[in-house]
Write a protein that holds these residues in place. Structure first.
Motif, PDB file in Angstrom:
ATOM      1  N   SER A  36       0.831  -1.210   0.000  1.00 32.04           N
ATOM      2  CA  SER A  36       0.000   0.000   0.000  1.00 32.04           C
ATOM      3  C   SER A  36       0.867   1.262   0.000  1.00 32.04           C
ATOM      4  O   SER A  36       0.540   2.247   0.654  1.00 32.04           O
ATOM      5  CB  SER A  36      -0.945  -0.012   1.205  1.00 32.04           C
ATOM      6  OG  SER A  36      -0.221  -0.085   2.414  1.00 32.04           O
ATOM      7  N   PRO A  38       2.489   4.761  -1.021  1.00 29.92           N
ATOM      8  CA  PRO A  38       1.882   5.942  -1.648  1.00 29.92           C
ATOM      9  C   PRO A  38       2.193   5.967  -3.143  1.00 29.92           C
ATOM     10  O   PRO A  38       3.319   5.727  -3.545  1.00 29.92           O
ATOM     11  CB  PRO A  38       2.557   7.119  -0.946  1.00 29.92           C
ATOM     12  CG  PRO A  38       3.120   6.558   0.315  1.00 29.92           C
ATOM     13  CD  PRO A  38       3.417   5.115   0.046  1.00 29.92           C
ATOM     14  N   TRP A  41      -1.912   8.884  -6.634  1.00 30.82           N
ATOM     15  CA  TRP A  41      -3.035   9.511  -5.947  1.00 30.82           C
ATOM     16  C   TRP A  41      -2.534  10.374  -4.790  1.00 30.82           C
ATOM     17  O   TRP A  41      -2.910  11.536  -4.657  1.00 30.82           O
ATOM     18  CB  TRP A  41      -4.007   8.440  -5.435  1.00 30.82           C
ATOM     19  CG  TRP A  41      -5.057   8.979  -4.518  1.00 30.82           C
ATOM     20  CD1 TRP A  41      -6.213   9.618  -4.873  1.00 30.82           C
ATOM     21  CD2 TRP A  41      -5.043   8.947  -3.088  1.00 30.82           C
ATOM     22  NE1 TRP A  41      -6.922   9.985  -3.747  1.00 30.82           N
ATOM     23  CE2 TRP A  41      -6.216   9.583  -2.629  1.00 30.82           C
ATOM     24  CE3 TRP A  41      -4.155   8.447  -2.131  1.00 30.82           C
ATOM     25  CZ2 TRP A  41      -6.530   9.733  -1.286  1.00 30.82           C
ATOM     26  CZ3 TRP A  41      -4.459   8.592  -0.795  1.00 30.82           C
ATOM     27  CH2 TRP A  41      -5.637   9.224  -0.385  1.00 30.82           C
ATOM     28  N   TYR A  42      -1.661   9.806  -3.964  1.00 32.38           N
ATOM     29  CA  TYR A  42      -1.129  10.539  -2.810  1.00 32.38           C
ATOM     30  C   TYR A  42      -0.254  11.704  -3.261  1.00 32.38           C
ATOM     31  O   TYR A  42      -0.329  12.795  -2.688  1.00 32.38           O
ATOM     32  CB  TYR A  42      -0.348   9.603  -1.893  1.00 32.38           C
ATOM     33  CG  TYR A  42       0.198  10.280  -0.671  1.00 32.38           C
ATOM     34  CD1 TYR A  42      -0.645  10.603   0.386  1.00 32.38           C
ATOM     35  CD2 TYR A  42       1.544  10.611  -0.559  1.00 32.38           C
ATOM     36  CE1 TYR A  42      -0.163  11.232   1.523  1.00 32.38           C
ATOM     37  CE2 TYR A  42       2.038  11.245   0.569  1.00 32.38           C
ATOM     38  CZ  TYR A  42       1.174  11.553   1.601  1.00 32.38           C
ATOM     39  OH  TYR A  42       1.659  12.188   2.721  1.00 32.38           O
ATOM     40  N   LYS A  47      -1.135  19.081   0.276  1.00 31.56           N
ATOM     41  CA  LYS A  47      -0.555  18.663   1.549  1.00 31.56           C
ATOM     42  C   LYS A  47      -0.264  19.871   2.433  1.00 31.56           C
ATOM     43  O   LYS A  47       0.060  20.938   1.942  1.00 31.56           O
ATOM     44  CB  LYS A  47       0.714  17.864   1.297  1.00 31.56           C
ATOM     45  CG  LYS A  47       0.435  16.584   0.529  1.00 31.56           C
ATOM     46  CD  LYS A  47       1.684  15.761   0.343  1.00 31.56           C
ATOM     47  CE  LYS A  47       1.387  14.557  -0.503  1.00 31.56           C
ATOM     48  NZ  LYS A  47       1.159  14.882  -1.895  1.00 31.56           N
ATOM     49  N   ASN A  54       8.314  11.503   1.856  1.00 36.39           N
ATOM     50  CA  ASN A  54       7.886  10.099   1.893  1.00 36.39           C
ATOM     51  C   ASN A  54       8.952   9.164   2.465  1.00 36.39           C
ATOM     52  O   ASN A  54       8.621   8.178   3.124  1.00 36.39           O
ATOM     53  CB  ASN A  54       7.480   9.630   0.496  1.00 36.39           C
ATOM     54  CG  ASN A  54       6.154  10.202   0.064  1.00 36.39           C
ATOM     55  OD1 ASN A  54       5.414  10.781   0.856  1.00 36.39           O
ATOM     56  ND2 ASN A  54       5.847  10.072  -1.216  1.00 36.39           N
ATOM     57  N   SER A  99      -3.171   1.779   6.540  1.00 38.88           N
ATOM     58  CA  SER A  99      -2.520   2.023   5.238  1.00 38.88           C
ATOM     59  C   SER A  99      -3.364   1.571   4.051  1.00 38.88           C
ATOM     60  O   SER A  99      -3.533   2.339   3.101  1.00 38.88           O
ATOM     61  CB  SER A  99      -1.131   1.373   5.185  1.00 38.88           C
ATOM     62  OG  SER A  99      -0.227   2.123   5.957  1.00 38.88           O
ATOM     63  N   PHE A 102      -6.281   4.022   3.678  1.00 41.57           N
ATOM     64  CA  PHE A 102      -5.891   5.350   3.214  1.00 41.57           C
ATOM     65  C   PHE A 102      -5.301   5.300   1.808  1.00 41.57           C
ATOM     66  O   PHE A 102      -5.783   5.971   0.893  1.00 41.57           O
ATOM     67  CB  PHE A 102      -4.878   5.969   4.191  1.00 41.57           C
ATOM     68  CG  PHE A 102      -4.543   7.394   3.881  1.00 41.57           C
ATOM     69  CD1 PHE A 102      -5.268   8.420   4.449  1.00 41.57           C
ATOM     70  CD2 PHE A 102      -3.504   7.715   3.025  1.00 41.57           C
ATOM     71  CE1 PHE A 102      -4.971   9.748   4.172  1.00 41.57           C
ATOM     72  CE2 PHE A 102      -3.192   9.031   2.740  1.00 41.57           C
ATOM     73  CZ  PHE A 102      -3.924  10.055   3.312  1.00 41.57           C
ATOM     74  N   PHE A 103      -4.243   4.529   1.617  1.00 44.86           N
ATOM     75  CA  PHE A 103      -3.482   4.571   0.362  1.00 44.86           C
ATOM     76  C   PHE A 103      -4.080   3.748  -0.769  1.00 44.86           C
ATOM     77  O   PHE A 103      -3.895   4.082  -1.933  1.00 44.86           O
ATOM     78  CB  PHE A 103      -2.035   4.127   0.590  1.00 44.86           C
ATOM     79  CG  PHE A 103      -1.233   5.094   1.400  1.00 44.86           C
ATOM     80  CD1 PHE A 103      -0.948   6.354   0.916  1.00 44.86           C
ATOM     81  CD2 PHE A 103      -0.770   4.744   2.655  1.00 44.86           C
ATOM     82  CE1 PHE A 103      -0.204   7.260   1.657  1.00 44.86           C
ATOM     83  CE2 PHE A 103      -0.021   5.640   3.409  1.00 44.86           C
ATOM     84  CZ  PHE A 103       0.256   6.897   2.914  1.00 44.86           C
ATOM     85  N   HIS A 106      -8.349   4.901  -0.599  1.00 48.96           N
ATOM     86  CA  HIS A 106      -8.496   6.366  -0.626  1.00 48.96           C
ATOM     87  C   HIS A 106      -9.646   6.842   0.261  1.00 48.96           C
ATOM     88  O   HIS A 106     -10.269   7.861  -0.035  1.00 48.96           O
ATOM     89  CB  HIS A 106      -8.650   6.887  -2.057  1.00 48.96           C
ATOM     90  CG  HIS A 106      -7.591   6.405  -2.980  1.00 48.96           C
ATOM     91  ND1 HIS A 106      -7.732   6.446  -4.336  1.00 48.96           N
ATOM     92  CD2 HIS A 106      -6.367   5.860  -2.759  1.00 48.96           C
ATOM     93  CE1 HIS A 106      -6.645   5.930  -4.905  1.00 48.96           C
ATOM     94  NE2 HIS A 106      -5.814   5.571  -3.967  1.00 48.96           N
ATOM     95  N   ASN A 154      -3.289  13.139   8.699  1.00 51.28           N
ATOM     96  CA  ASN A 154      -4.461  12.520   8.058  1.00 51.28           C
ATOM     97  C   ASN A 154      -5.640  13.501   8.044  1.00 51.28           C
ATOM     98  O   ASN A 154      -6.299  13.690   7.006  1.00 51.28           O
ATOM     99  CB  ASN A 154      -4.829  11.244   8.797  1.00 51.28           C
ATOM    100  CG  ASN A 154      -5.911  10.404   8.168  1.00 51.28           C
ATOM    101  OD1 ASN A 154      -5.948   9.197   8.349  1.00 51.28           O
ATOM    102  ND2 ASN A 154      -6.832  10.983   7.418  1.00 51.28           N
TER     103      ASN A 154
END
Length: 161
Positions: A36, A38, A41-42, A47, A54, A99, A102-103, A106, A154
């Motif tokens: 998972s 990033p 998309w991430y 941000k 990262n 993870s 989220f990753f 989404h 987050n």
């Protein structure tokens, strides 16, 4: 440091159990992290100014997973059927769920709910272990600090995107 749990932390059986805790916690963490990671998309999200690069996440989580495993092992050896172990198992399940949520999926707001619950369980673990095993509680203090920061990150990402 001497305490009532130290004799239970010695011997071949204890060391084998520590190895098992380390293998499971680090192994699952690394596996989930690689599955998972990033991606585009991430990278395309807006941000906050405090978003770290990262590359920092892998080393930080590796150290924290060692802390989590050691605290879990110490607690399991001292009190395997305790509230603290329930808190430990619960935070670990939420940690591993975050993870992918989220990753991969989404689901930023659902991930925030997960990390908030995880943070609460970490704090409950610290409170429960503070007097019988301050070493485990302190290991989780480092973890709580990072998870608190990750939760703020987050939330910021959820609000900004």
């Amino acid at each position: 440091m001497t305490n009532n749990t130290s004799p239970r932390l010695r011997g071949p059986g204890a060391m084998a159990l520590l190895a098992l805790f380390l293998i499971v916690v680090l192994g699952m963490g690394i596996f989930i992290g690689t599955q998972s990671a990033p991606g585009a998309w991430y990278a395309n999200l807006n941000k906050p100014f405090f978003n770290p690069p990262n590359w920092i996440f892998g080393p930080v989580w590796t150290v924290l997973y060692v802390f989590i495993a050691v605290a879990g092992w110490r607690t399991f050896r001292a009190a395997p059927r305790s509230k603290a172990m329930v808190f430990w198992y619960g935070q670990m399940a939420l940690n591993w769920a975050w993870s992918p949520l989220f990753f991969v999926l989404h689901q930023v707001w659902n991930a925030f709910a997960v990390i908030a619950c995880m943070f609460a369980l970490i704090l409950l673990f610290i409170k429960d272990r503070w007097h019988p095993d301050p070493a485990s509680a302190l290991l989780f203090c480092a973890y709580a600090t990072w998870v608190g920061f990750a939760g703020l990150l987050n939330l910021s990402l959820a609000l900004m995107n």
